[in-house]
Write a protein that holds these residues in place. Structure first.
Motif, mmCIF file in Angstrom:
data_model
loop_
_atom_site.group_PDB
_atom_site.id
_atom_site.type_symbol
_atom_site.label_atom_id
_atom_site.label_comp_id
_atom_site.label_asym_id
_atom_site.label_seq_id
_atom_site.Cartn_x
_atom_site.Cartn_y
_atom_site.Cartn_z
ATOM 1 N N ALA A 10 0.810 -1.219 0.000
ATOM 2 C CA ALA A 10 0.000 0.000 0.000
ATOM 3 C C ALA A 10 0.844 1.270 0.000
ATOM 4 N N ASP A 11 1.950 1.279 0.716
ATOM 5 C CA ASP A 11 2.755 2.497 0.781
ATOM 6 C C ASP A 11 3.531 2.771 -0.508
ATOM 7 N N MET A 12 3.456 1.864 -1.469
ATOM 8 C CA MET A 12 4.098 2.071 -2.773
ATOM 9 C C MET A 12 3.220 2.919 -3.690
ATOM 10 N N PHE A 13 1.957 3.167 -3.266
ATOM 11 C CA PHE A 13 1.007 3.886 -4.103
ATOM 12 C C PHE A 13 0.553 5.177 -3.450
ATOM 13 N N ALA A 14 0.217 6.136 -4.296
ATOM 14 C CA ALA A 14 -0.333 7.407 -3.826
ATOM 15 C C ALA A 14 -1.741 7.169 -3.296
ATOM 16 N N SER A 15 -2.353 8.210 -2.787
ATOM 17 C CA SER A 15 -3.676 8.073 -2.176
ATOM 18 C C SER A 15 -4.750 7.635 -3.175
ATOM 19 N N ASP A 16 -4.506 7.804 -4.488
ATOM 20 C CA ASP A 16 -5.501 7.353 -5.466
ATOM 21 C C ASP A 16 -5.389 5.855 -5.750
ATOM 22 N N ALA A 17 -4.396 5.181 -5.137
ATOM 23 C CA ALA A 17 -4.175 3.739 -5.279
ATOM 24 C C ALA A 17 -3.895 3.334 -6.729
ATOM 25 N N HIS A 18 -3.535 4.284 -7.551
ATOM 26 C CA HIS A 18 -3.215 3.994 -8.957
ATOM 27 C C HIS A 18 -1.791 4.427 -9.293
ATOM 28 N N HIS A 19 -1.441 5.632 -8.904
ATOM 29 C CA HIS A 19 -0.115 6.161 -9.189
ATOM 30 C C HIS A 19 0.860 5.796 -8.070
ATOM 31 N N PRO A 20 2.144 5.694 -8.388
ATOM 32 C CA PRO A 20 3.130 5.372 -7.345
ATOM 33 C C PRO A 20 3.333 6.538 -6.377
ATOM 34 N N SER A 21 3.615 6.197 -5.143
ATOM 35 C CA SER A 21 3.991 7.185 -4.138
ATOM 36 C C SER A 21 5.466 7.520 -4.334
ATOM 37 N N LYS A 22 6.001 8.406 -3.516
ATOM 38 C CA LYS A 22 7.433 8.719 -3.576
ATOM 39 C C LYS A 22 8.243 7.448 -3.358
ATOM 40 N N LYS A 23 7.854 6.651 -2.364
ATOM 41 C CA LYS A 23 8.557 5.388 -2.098
ATOM 42 C C LYS A 23 8.433 4.439 -3.297
ATOM 43 N N GLY A 24 7.245 4.386 -3.909
ATOM 44 C CA GLY A 24 7.043 3.542 -5.084
ATOM 45 C C GLY A 24 7.919 3.974 -6.251
ATOM 46 N N HIS A 25 8.009 5.283 -6.481
ATOM 47 C CA HIS A 25 8.892 5.803 -7.539
ATOM 48 C C HIS A 25 10.342 5.432 -7.259
ATOM 49 N N GLU A 26 10.754 5.599 -6.017
ATOM 50 C CA GLU A 26 12.140 5.282 -5.661
ATOM 51 C C GLU A 26 12.446 3.803 -5.881
ATOM 52 N N GLN A 27 11.516 2.934 -5.510
ATOM 53 C CA GLN A 27 11.750 1.502 -5.694
ATOM 54 C C GLN A 27 11.789 1.130 -7.175
ATOM 55 N N MET A 28 10.877 1.725 -7.977
ATOM 56 C CA MET A 28 10.917 1.455 -9.419
ATOM 57 C C MET A 28 12.221 1.939 -10.031
ATOM 58 N N ALA A 29 12.652 3.124 -9.653
ATOM 59 C CA ALA A 29 13.905 3.671 -10.181
ATOM 60 C C ALA A 29 15.073 2.775 -9.817
ATOM 61 N N ARG A 30 15.090 2.284 -8.586
ATOM 62 C CA ARG A 30 16.176 1.392 -8.147
ATOM 63 C C ARG A 30 16.161 0.091 -8.942
ATOM 64 N N ARG A 31 14.983 -0.450 -9.194
ATOM 65 C CA ARG A 31 14.886 -1.701 -9.950
ATOM 66 C C ARG A 31 15.325 -1.515 -11.403
ATOM 67 N N VAL A 32 14.890 -0.410 -12.021
ATOM 68 C CA VAL A 32 15.316 -0.132 -13.396
ATOM 69 C C VAL A 32 16.825 0.056 -13.443
ATOM 70 N N PHE A 33 17.378 0.793 -12.483
ATOM 71 C CA PHE A 33 18.821 0.996 -12.422
ATOM 72 C C PHE A 33 19.549 -0.349 -12.317
ATOM 73 N N ASN A 34 19.064 -1.231 -11.468
ATOM 74 C CA ASN A 34 19.707 -2.545 -11.309
ATOM 75 C C ASN A 34 19.651 -3.371 -12.587
ATOM 76 N N ILE A 35 18.536 -3.301 -13.304
ATOM 77 C CA ILE A 35 18.422 -4.027 -14.573
ATOM 78 C C ILE A 35 19.418 -3.480 -15.589
ATOM 79 N N VAL A 36 19.493 -2.146 -15.687
ATOM 80 C CA VAL A 36 20.429 -1.526 -16.634
ATOM 81 C C VAL A 36 21.872 -1.842 -16.240
ATOM 82 N N GLU A 37 22.168 -1.801 -14.959
ATOM 83 C CA GLU A 37 23.521 -2.145 -14.497
ATOM 84 C C GLU A 37 23.880 -3.583 -14.860
#
Length: 118
Positions: A10-37
Protein backbone atom coordinates in the motif's frame (compact mmCIF):
# COMPACT_ATOMS: atom_id res chain seq x y z
CA UNK A 1 -4.77 -13.11 -5.56
CA UNK A 2 -5.37 -12.40 -1.89
CA UNK A 3 -6.68 -8.89 -1.15
CA UNK A 4 -4.85 -8.93 2.19
CA UNK A 5 -1.55 -8.90 0.25
CA UNK A 6 -2.33 -5.26 -0.64
CA UNK A 7 -1.30 -4.16 2.85
CA UNK A 8 2.36 -4.93 2.26
CA UNK A 9 2.38 -2.82 -0.94
CA UNK A 10 0.00 0.00 0.00
CA UNK A 11 2.75 2.50 0.78
CA UNK A 12 4.10 2.07 -2.77
CA UNK A 13 1.01 3.89 -4.10
CA UNK A 14 -0.33 7.41 -3.83
CA UNK A 15 -3.68 8.07 -2.18
CA UNK A 16 -5.50 7.35 -5.47
CA UNK A 17 -4.17 3.74 -5.28
CA UNK A 18 -3.22 3.99 -8.96
CA UNK A 19 -0.12 6.16 -9.19
CA UNK A 20 3.13 5.37 -7.35
CA UNK A 21 3.99 7.18 -4.14
CA UNK A 22 7.43 8.72 -3.58
CA UNK A 23 8.56 5.39 -2.10
CA UNK A 24 7.04 3.54 -5.08
CA UNK A 25 8.89 5.80 -7.54
CA UNK A 26 12.14 5.28 -5.66
CA UNK A 27 11.75 1.50 -5.69
CA UNK A 28 10.92 1.45 -9.42
CA UNK A 29 13.91 3.67 -10.18
CA UNK A 30 16.18 1.39 -8.15
CA UNK A 31 14.89 -1.70 -9.95
CA UNK A 32 15.32 -0.13 -13.40
CA UNK A 33 18.82 1.00 -12.42
CA UNK A 34 19.71 -2.55 -11.31
CA UNK A 35 18.42 -4.03 -14.57
CA UNK A 36 20.43 -1.53 -16.63
CA UNK A 37 23.52 -2.14 -14.50
CA UNK A 38 23.19 -5.90 -14.98
CA UNK A 39 22.30 -6.02 -18.69
CA UNK A 40 23.72 -2.72 -19.92
CA UNK A 41 22.28 -0.60 -22.71
CA UNK A 42 22.87 -1.29 -26.39
CA UNK A 43 24.11 1.93 -27.98
CA UNK A 44 22.70 1.23 -31.43
CA UNK A 45 19.83 -1.21 -31.00
CA UNK A 46 18.45 -2.98 -34.02
CA UNK A 47 14.72 -2.59 -34.03
CA UNK A 48 12.63 -5.01 -36.03
CA UNK A 49 9.31 -4.34 -37.66
CA UNK A 50 6.22 -5.01 -35.64
CA UNK A 51 3.77 -7.42 -37.23
CA UNK A 52 0.72 -5.50 -36.08
CA UNK A 53 -0.29 -2.05 -34.96
CA UNK A 54 -1.29 -0.93 -31.50
CA UNK A 55 -4.56 0.71 -30.52
CA UNK A 56 -5.29 1.97 -27.00
CA UNK A 57 -8.50 3.20 -25.42
CA UNK A 58 -8.34 4.49 -21.84
CA UNK A 59 -11.01 6.69 -20.32
CA UNK A 60 -9.45 6.67 -16.84
CA UNK A 61 -7.48 9.89 -17.33
CA UNK A 62 -9.67 11.85 -19.75
CA UNK A 63 -13.21 10.49 -19.73
CA UNK A 64 -12.95 10.15 -23.52
CA UNK A 65 -14.74 6.95 -24.59
CA UNK A 66 -14.30 7.33 -28.36
CA UNK A 67 -13.40 3.96 -29.87
CA UNK A 68 -15.71 1.94 -27.63
CA UNK A 69 -19.42 1.30 -27.36
CA UNK A 70 -21.03 0.96 -23.94
CA UNK A 71 -24.27 -0.79 -23.01
CA UNK A 72 -27.20 1.59 -22.35
CA UNK A 73 -26.83 1.15 -18.59
CA UNK A 74 -23.18 2.26 -18.68
CA UNK A 75 -22.32 5.39 -16.69
CA UNK A 76 -19.09 7.37 -16.97
CA UNK A 77 -18.42 9.00 -13.60
CA UNK A 78 -15.92 11.67 -12.64
CA UNK A 79 -13.94 10.79 -9.52
CA UNK A 80 -12.86 13.92 -7.70
CA UNK A 81 -9.13 14.19 -7.13
CA UNK A 82 -8.93 15.99 -3.77
CA UNK A 83 -5.26 16.92 -4.24
CA UNK A 84 -5.78 18.52 -7.62
CA UNK A 85 -9.37 19.31 -8.67
CA UNK A 86 -8.26 20.00 -12.24
CA UNK A 87 -7.04 16.42 -12.66
CA UNK A 88 -10.09 14.27 -12.02
CA UNK A 89 -10.12 10.59 -12.95
CA UNK A 90 -13.01 8.72 -14.53
CA UNK A 91 -14.68 5.38 -13.88
CA UNK A 92 -17.06 3.40 -16.03
CA UNK A 93 -19.72 1.53 -14.08
CA UNK A 94 -22.96 -0.22 -14.93
CA UNK A 95 -26.32 0.34 -13.28
CA UNK A 96 -27.79 -3.00 -12.26
CA UNK A 97 -25.81 -6.19 -12.28
CA UNK A 98 -24.33 -6.37 -15.78
CA UNK A 99 -23.16 -4.30 -18.71
CA UNK A 100 -20.92 -4.56 -21.72
CA UNK A 101 -18.13 -2.72 -23.52
CA UNK A 102 -17.49 -3.22 -27.25
CA UNK A 103 -13.99 -2.39 -28.46
CA UNK A 104 -13.52 -1.27 -32.06
CA UNK A 105 -10.61 -3.04 -33.79
CA UNK A 106 -9.71 -0.65 -36.63
CA UNK A 107 -7.19 -3.05 -38.23
CA UNK A 108 -9.45 -5.85 -39.48
CA UNK A 109 -7.17 -8.59 -38.16
CA UNK A 110 -7.34 -10.65 -34.98
CA UNK A 111 -5.43 -8.90 -32.18
CA UNK A 112 -4.71 -9.51 -28.52
CA UNK A 113 -6.78 -7.57 -25.99
CA UNK A 114 -5.51 -6.39 -22.63
CA UNK A 115 -7.92 -5.04 -20.05
CA UNK A 116 -7.13 -2.98 -16.98
CA UNK A 117 -9.67 -2.51 -14.23
CA UNK A 118 -10.08 -1.24 -10.67
Amino acid sequence: ENPKDWIQYADMFASDAHHPSKKGHEQMARRVFNIVEYYGVIREPRLGKFTTSDHCVNWFETGDTRGIDISPNGVLESLLNRRSPTFDKFALSFEGSEGWIRINNPFGIRMELYIGYM
